[in-house]
Design a protein around this motif. Structure first.
Motif: not given
Length: 101
Positions: A46-69
């Motif tokens: 429930t926490s993961w679905n209400l606040d997606k910050t951890q999910f965003l961080e995981r996507i940034l590392m996995k799919d974008y190599g940590g690059s917000e750009d």
């Protein structure tokens, strides 16, 4: 309406995924609408679905190599229905992050 548009894109001959070795077309990051994980309890899910910050961080590392750009670059891509749906998914993900902002 979004589900109908997604289904239309899947059935369209224009949006069929080409073999990635051909390097044609755009490939967007997969962003699920609902987060599902095996092995975590209901409160964490429930926490993961209400606040997606951890999910965003995981996507940034996995799919974008940590690059917000690169994430911001994907927000700016394309002028098609598929690009619009991806843009909406990314904006919903970003607005779903309460801790990260």
């Amino acid at each position: 309406m979004e589900k109908a548009l997604d289904q239309q894109l899947r059935n369209s001959t224009f949006s069929n995924s080409a073999d990635k070795s051909q390097n044609r077309g755009c490939y967007y990051t997969s962003i699920p609408r609902v987060i599902k994980h095996k092995g975590i309890n209901g409160q964490e899910l429930t926490s993961w679905n209400l606040d997606k910050t951890q999910f965003l961080e995981r996507i940034l590392m996995k799919d974008y190599g940590g690059s917000e750009d690169l994430l911001l670059g994907e927000l700016q891509m394309g002028q098609s229905l598929e690009a619009l749906l991806q843009w909406k998914s990314l904006v919903n993900l970003l607005f779903g992050c309460t801790e990260g902002i």
